[in-house]
Design a protein around this motif. Structure first.
Motif, PDB file in Angstrom:
ATOM      1  N   GLN A  72      51.884 -77.256  -3.064  1.00 11.35           N
ATOM      2  CA  GLN A  72      52.343 -76.621  -1.871  1.00 11.35           C
ATOM      3  C   GLN A  72      53.457 -76.972  -0.996  1.00 11.35           C
ATOM      4  OE1 GLN A  72      48.635 -76.171   0.829  1.00 11.35           O
ATOM      5  NE2 GLN A  72      47.797 -77.574  -0.630  1.00 11.35           N
ATOM      6  N   LYS A  73      54.342 -77.973  -1.856  1.00  7.59           N
ATOM      7  CA  LYS A  73      55.531 -78.475  -1.398  1.00  7.59           C
ATOM      8  C   LYS A  73      55.681 -79.315  -0.018  1.00  7.59           C
ATOM      9  CE  LYS A  73      57.984 -74.401  -2.963  1.00  7.59           C
ATOM     10  NZ  LYS A  73      58.304 -74.938  -4.199  1.00  7.59           N
ATOM     11  N   LYS A  74      54.244 -79.821   0.090  1.00  7.26           N
ATOM     12  CA  LYS A  74      54.197 -80.836   1.171  1.00  7.26           C
ATOM     13  C   LYS A  74      54.421 -82.190   0.500  1.00  7.26           C
ATOM     14  CE  LYS A  74      50.532 -77.982   3.295  1.00  7.26           C
ATOM     15  NZ  LYS A  74      48.856 -78.196   3.722  1.00  7.26           N
ATOM     16  N   TYR A  75      55.481 -82.485   0.138  1.00  6.71           N
ATOM     17  CA  TYR A  75      55.848 -83.489  -0.403  1.00  6.71           C
ATOM     18  C   TYR A  75      55.800 -84.961   0.357  1.00  6.71           C
ATOM     19  CZ  TYR A  75      58.287 -79.826  -3.096  1.00  6.71           C
ATOM     20  OH  TYR A  75      58.694 -78.929  -3.886  1.00  6.71           O
ATOM     21  N   GLU A  76      55.977 -85.162   1.576  1.00  6.53           N
ATOM     22  CA  GLU A  76      55.620 -86.134   2.546  1.00  6.53           C
ATOM     23  C   GLU A  76      54.097 -86.568   2.307  1.00  6.53           C
ATOM     24  OE1 GLU A  76      57.217 -88.316   3.781  1.00  6.53           O
ATOM     25  OE2 GLU A  76      59.219 -87.496   3.792  1.00  6.53           O
ATOM     26  N   ASP A  77      53.322 -85.580   2.468  1.00  7.46           N
ATOM     27  CA  ASP A  77      51.711 -85.732   2.196  1.00  7.46           C
ATOM     28  C   ASP A  77      51.520 -86.147   0.883  1.00  7.46           C
ATOM     29  OD1 ASP A  77      51.542 -84.912   5.102  1.00  7.46           O
ATOM     30  OD2 ASP A  77      51.005 -82.694   4.607  1.00  7.46           O
ATOM     31  N   ALA A  78      52.032 -85.578  -0.169  1.00  2.00           N
ATOM     32  CA  ALA A  78      51.825 -85.960  -1.570  1.00  2.00           C
ATOM     33  C   ALA A  78      52.139 -87.651  -1.738  1.00  2.00           C
ATOM     34  CB  ALA A  78      52.586 -85.138  -2.286  1.00  2.00           C
ATOM     35  N   LEU A  79      53.248 -87.791  -1.196  1.00  2.00           N
ATOM     36  CA  LEU A  79      53.835 -89.016  -1.506  1.00  2.00           C
ATOM     37  C   LEU A  79      52.711 -90.165  -0.772  1.00  2.00           C
ATOM     38  CD1 LEU A  79      55.735 -91.125  -2.285  1.00  2.00           C
ATOM     39  CD2 LEU A  79      57.066 -90.827  -0.203  1.00  2.00           C
ATOM     40  N   LYS A  80      52.345 -89.836   0.645  1.00  2.00           N
ATOM     41  CA  LYS A  80      51.516 -90.672   1.187  1.00  2.00           C
ATOM     42  C   LYS A  80      50.132 -90.761   0.405  1.00  2.00           C
ATOM     43  CE  LYS A  80      53.423 -89.887   5.848  1.00  2.00           C
ATOM     44  NZ  LYS A  80      53.236 -89.178   7.322  1.00  2.00           N
ATOM     45  N   GLN A  81      49.605 -89.747   0.155  1.00  2.00           N
ATOM     46  CA  GLN A  81      48.252 -89.561  -0.770  1.00  2.00           C
ATOM     47  C   GLN A  81      48.317 -90.513  -1.981  1.00  2.00           C
ATOM     48  OE1 GLN A  81      45.523 -88.333   0.211  1.00  2.00           O
ATOM     49  NE2 GLN A  81      44.526 -88.921  -1.764  1.00  2.00           N
ATOM     50  N   PHE A  82      49.270 -90.160  -2.939  1.00  2.00           N
ATOM     51  CA  PHE A  82      49.286 -91.063  -3.737  1.00  2.00           C
ATOM     52  C   PHE A  82      49.520 -92.655  -3.679  1.00  2.00           C
ATOM     53  CE2 PHE A  82      51.525 -87.131  -5.998  1.00  2.00           C
ATOM     54  CZ  PHE A  82      50.274 -86.733  -6.638  1.00  2.00           C
ATOM     55  N   GLN A  83      50.444 -92.871  -2.563  1.00  2.00           N
ATOM     56  CA  GLN A  83      50.584 -94.481  -2.063  1.00  2.00           C
ATOM     57  C   GLN A  83      49.251 -95.097  -1.827  1.00  2.00           C
ATOM     58  OE1 GLN A  83      53.997 -94.029   0.266  1.00  2.00           O
ATOM     59  NE2 GLN A  83      55.377 -94.830  -1.229  1.00  2.00           N
ATOM     60  N   SER A  84      48.250 -94.023  -1.127  1.00  2.00           N
ATOM     61  CA  SER A  84      47.073 -94.552  -0.637  1.00  2.00           C
ATOM     62  C   SER A  84      46.071 -95.091  -1.637  1.00  2.00           C
ATOM     63  CB  SER A  84      46.559 -93.581   0.371  1.00  2.00           C
ATOM     64  OG  SER A  84      45.836 -92.406  -0.290  1.00  2.00           O
ATOM     65  N   ILE A  85      46.318 -94.448  -2.763  1.00  2.00           N
ATOM     66  CA  ILE A  85      45.305 -95.014  -3.835  1.00  2.00           C
ATOM     67  C   ILE A  85      45.460 -96.168  -4.310  1.00  2.00           C
ATOM     68  CG2 ILE A  85      44.773 -94.373  -6.308  1.00  2.00           C
ATOM     69  CD1 ILE A  85      45.976 -91.714  -5.804  1.00  2.00           C
ATOM     70  N   ASP A  86      44.173 -96.902  -4.194  1.00  2.00           N
ATOM     71  CA  ASP A  86      44.052 -98.453  -4.672  1.00  2.00           C
ATOM     72  C   ASP A  86      44.015 -98.393  -6.372  1.00  2.00           C
ATOM     73  OD1 ASP A  86      43.330-101.050  -4.978  1.00  2.00           O
ATOM     74  OD2 ASP A  86      41.178-100.514  -4.449  1.00  2.00           O
ATOM     75  N   THR A  87      45.147 -99.250  -6.804  1.00  2.00           N
ATOM     76  CA  THR A  87      45.200 -99.330  -8.251  1.00  2.00           C
ATOM     77  C   THR A  87      44.658-100.440  -8.816  1.00  2.00           C
ATOM     78  OG1 THR A  87      47.317-100.761  -7.638  1.00  2.00           O
ATOM     79  CG2 THR A  87      47.609 -98.267  -7.829  1.00  2.00           C
ATOM     80  N   GLU A  88      43.906-100.959  -8.183  1.00  2.00           N
ATOM     81  CA  GLU A  88      43.348-102.444  -8.398  1.00  2.00           C
ATOM     82  C   GLU A  88      42.254-102.348  -9.800  1.00  2.00           C
ATOM     83  OE1 GLU A  88      40.614-106.235  -7.065  1.00  2.00           O
ATOM     84  OE2 GLU A  88      41.147-104.693  -6.059  1.00  2.00           O
ATOM     85  N   LYS A  89      41.791-101.175  -9.784  1.00  2.85           N
ATOM     86  CA  LYS A  89      40.522-100.838 -11.059  1.00  2.85           C
ATOM     87  C   LYS A  89      41.210 -99.731 -11.859  1.00  2.85           C
ATOM     88  CE  LYS A  89      36.710-102.035  -8.138  1.00  2.85           C
ATOM     89  NZ  LYS A  89      35.298-101.658  -7.580  1.00  2.85           N
ATOM     90  N   LEU A  90      42.478 -99.302 -11.944  1.00  2.00           N
ATOM     91  CA  LEU A  90      43.058 -98.373 -12.596  1.00  2.00           C
ATOM     92  C   LEU A  90      43.422 -99.043 -13.888  1.00  2.00           C
ATOM     93  CD1 LEU A  90      45.093 -96.291  -9.985  1.00  2.00           C
ATOM     94  CD2 LEU A  90      42.723 -95.847 -10.474  1.00  2.00           C
ATOM     95  N   ASN A  91      43.184 -98.183 -14.919  1.00  2.00           N
ATOM     96  CA  ASN A  91      43.880 -98.622 -16.228  1.00  2.00           C
ATOM     97  C   ASN A  91      45.173 -98.453 -16.277  1.00  2.00           C
ATOM     98  OD1 ASN A  91      44.223 -95.940 -17.110  1.00  2.00           O
ATOM     99  ND2 ASN A  91      41.935 -95.979 -17.699  1.00  2.00           N
TER     100      ASN A  91
END
Length: 248
Positions: A72-91
């Motif tokens: 939707q070209k909401k690039y700021e929202d997309a960036l914040k959303q990706f950065q909010s993801i907890d990576t501790e349990k990700l492969n």
């Protein structure tokens, strides 16, 4: 975007009711997303996240919600959303996909954040070295960074040259103004000297000039003196001769 969606992972028989509802909304969101209906997909992914129990996380719903924002070209929202993801349990593959999309979000800004995009792509490659698309994006971002630095350097050089030219122009202008002022001063002095000389000459001429009346009076005075002198001489001639011999 390289990673548009993360597939829903099926889990075992022990699935809770909330998890089943979560997957339902994720499937709905994926269906809307594939039909390019990104607003509806955003709503469904948010519903999926609302169904999670306290403390639960859903990488699929969180990641795909970021993709919906991006489309939707909401690039700021997309960036914040990706950065909010907890990576501790990700492969590593998931981490690579996440940092790839973070890099894309930095690149899509109105003013691309090339430094952070480059670092994100590097992090993605550290987790997934075989990802050629991330490698391509990294090279493209580094090329843009180099072009930007070259452009800034050329602009700085041009500004320096303009500053030097402005200084030279100002210096020439000041020199020309000084020369004009000096010439004007000399001209003013010469004009004053000429004016003074003219005044002196006029005064001298005025002093040397005699009015016609004065000239006539002087002439009459001379005529009278001449006449008196002649009369005196005539008296002398008419008188007895004078003995001019010396008496010894």
């Amino acid at each position: 975007m390289k990673y548009l969606l993360i597939a829903v992972l099926f889990i075992g028989i022990g699935t809770t009711l909330s998890a089943q509802k979560e997957r339902k909304f994720i499937r709905n969101g994926t269906s809307f997303y594939n039909d390019s209906n990104y607003i509806e997909s955003e709503i469904e992914y948010k519903k999926a996240l609302d169904k999670l129990e306290e403390g639960e996380r859903s990488f699929e719903a969180e990641f795909n919600l970021g993709d919906s924002y991006f489309q939707q070209k909401k690039y700021e929202d997309a960036l914040k959303q990706f950065q909010s993801i907890d990576t501790e349990k990700l492969n590593k593959e998931q981490k690579g996909a996440l940092h790839h999309n973070i890099g894309n979000s930095y690149m899509a800004q109105q003013q691309p954040d090339l430094d952070n995009a480059i670092e994100s792509y590097k992090t993605a490659l550290r987790n997934n070295p075989a990802d050629n698309e991330t490698r391509y994006n990294l090279i493209a971002a580094m090329k843009m960074k180099q072009d930007q630095e070259n452009e800034d350097e050329n602009q700085d050089e041009n500004e320096d040259q303009e500053d030097q030219q402005d200084q030279q122009d100002q210096q020439n202008q000041d020199q020309n103004q000084d020369q004009q002022d000096q010439e004007q001063d000399q001209q003013d002095q010469q004009d004053q000297q000429d004016q003074q000389q003219n005044q002196d000459q006029q005064q001298q001429q005025q002093e040397n000039q005699i009015s016609e009346e004065d000239a006539q009076r002087i002439l009459e005075s001379l005529n009278q003196d001449e006449q008196q002198l002649q009369e005196e001489m005539q008296k002398i001639e008419d008188s007895a001769p004078v003995n001019i011999e010396k008496n010894w």
